[in-house]
Write an enzyme that holds these catalytic residues in place. Structure first.
Site, PDB file in Angstrom:
ATOM      1  N   PHE A   1      -2.781   6.968  -6.204  1.00 16.00           N
ATOM      2  CA  PHE A   1      -3.926   6.580  -5.391  1.00 16.00           C
ATOM      3  C   PHE A   1      -4.252   7.666  -4.359  1.00 16.00           C
ATOM      4  CE2 PHE A   1      -5.413   3.824  -1.697  1.00 16.00           C
ATOM      5  CZ  PHE A   1      -6.699   3.671  -2.176  1.00 16.00           C
ATOM      6  N   VAL A   2      -3.241   8.139  -3.643  1.00 14.06           N
ATOM      7  CA  VAL A   2      -3.448   9.181  -2.626  1.00 14.06           C
ATOM      8  C   VAL A   2      -3.420  10.564  -3.257  1.00 14.06           C
ATOM      9  CG1 VAL A   2      -2.527  10.233  -0.522  1.00 14.06           C
ATOM     10  CG2 VAL A   2      -2.514   7.735  -0.778  1.00 14.06           C
TER      11      VAL A   2
ATOM     12  N   TYR B   1      12.516   0.129   2.579  1.00 12.89           N
ATOM     13  CA  TYR B   1      11.525   1.183   2.384  1.00 12.89           C
ATOM     14  C   TYR B   1      11.360   2.016   3.659  1.00 12.89           C
ATOM     15  CZ  TYR B   1       6.900   3.300   1.714  1.00 12.89           C
ATOM     16  OH  TYR B   1       5.849   4.182   1.631  1.00 12.89           O
TER      17      TYR B   1
END
Length: 314
Positions: free
Chosen positions: A11-12, A140
């Site tokens: 996506f990025v 995370y």
């Protein structure tokens, strides 16, 4: 200038590749499988992102690395030891790449981290700052913090410049997960019990994040700094849904249920985390980013939402 972008089909990463090409930068995209990348991007297929990956071919001739690839935050993670899995990719894999990059003569390493390194929530009106003491709460966030710490050590030892960017929720054309779900609900006219949420949250449009990343490729003041990024305007969940509806040309049907009732119901259903994201505040202060880099988000929040809506497919 020659740049390596990891996660180039993500996506990025895909957006970074496209924008860097527009600035005349030669781009090599590192991916895990054969895939279509923006025209003009050289593809380099690698077997995963681990501490044993050999990056020599991918790094040949590279001046700057943009590291977007990661094991991303997973809702309802079923791993027996989630932190171990995150560390394998986000810490060991990242630091292995950085060490090889330094040996290959890479001048700058731009690392896309996460606001989760700062923490999960802020008190209303008390935004996170880039130089706050990290306080990650989940696996995370901890893995991203440990990667940052390792990168700074490599930078101090080798002289390779490191730039760390911590985005909050990123949205834009092609966005998935919860943001896409909310867009589907709004377009279908589904009534949502979110009409009385008075929190404040920072978001960042994909175009704004990518613009900052590309700025950090060459800006002298970015070297060895940590930056927070957002659209520069914080909104409540209620206001965000209203403006998403406007971008979609669909009136948001919001029922004014008090946040306390939503949190109690979520607790009974075992959905405390979801209630926190919908009702809690998470604000970031981008003053350092603005002042040190002379950077301003190119898109307003409404412009970013409009672009996300234009790319949305129900």
């Amino acid at each position: 200038m020659h740049a390596l972008v990891t996660g180039a089909n993500g996506f990025v990463g895909r957006a970074v590749c496209a924008q860097a090409l527009g600035y005349g930068i030669t781009v090599r995209g590192a991916v895990r499988s054969e895939c279509v990348l923006p025209a003009g991007v050289e593809r380099q297929v690698l077997q995963g992102l681990s501490g044993q990956c050999d990056w020599r071919a991918a790094l040949a001739g590279i001046v700057v690395v943009v590291h977007t690839a990661a094991r991303v935050h997973v809702m309802a993670d079923t791993a027996t030891d989630p932190l171990q899995k995150f560390r394998r990719v986000n810490v060991q894999g990242t630091l292995n790449l950085a060490r090889q990059a330094a040996l290959a003569g890479v001048r700058r390493f731009v690392f896309i981290s996460s606001v989760k390194v700062n923490g999960e929530t802020t008190a209303l009106g008390c935004a996170f700052k880039a130089d706050d003491v990290p306080a990650p709460l989940d696996a995370y966030g901890i893995s991203k913090m440990e990667a940052e710490q390792g990168l700074r050590e490599i930078a101090s030892r080798t002289g390779m410049e490191v730039v760390i960017i911590r985005p909050p929720l990123v949205y834009g054309s092609g966005v998935k997960a919860n943001f896409a779900a909310m867009m589907r609900w709004l377009r279908r006219g589904v009534p949502l019990p979110l009409g009385a949420i008075h929190n404040q949250r920072s978001l960042v449009a994909l175009d704004n994040l990518v613009d900052l990343i590309v700025t950090c490729l060459t800006h002298p003041a970015a070297a060895n700094q940590t930056f927070l990024v957002s659209d520069g305007e914080d909104v409540s969940t209620t206001e965000l849904l209203r403006r998403m509806g406007q971008a979609l040309d669909s009136r948001a049907r919001l029922i004014p249920v008090p946040a306390s009732v939503l949190k109690a119901a979520a607790a009974l259903l075992g959905k405390r985390d979801m209630a926190q994201r919908l009702c809690g505040s998470l604000q970031v202060d981008i003053q350092k980013t603005r002042q040190l880099l002379g950077w301003t988000p190119p898109l307003t929040l409404d412009q970013g939402l409009k672009k996300a809506a234009e790319g949305f497919r129900p």
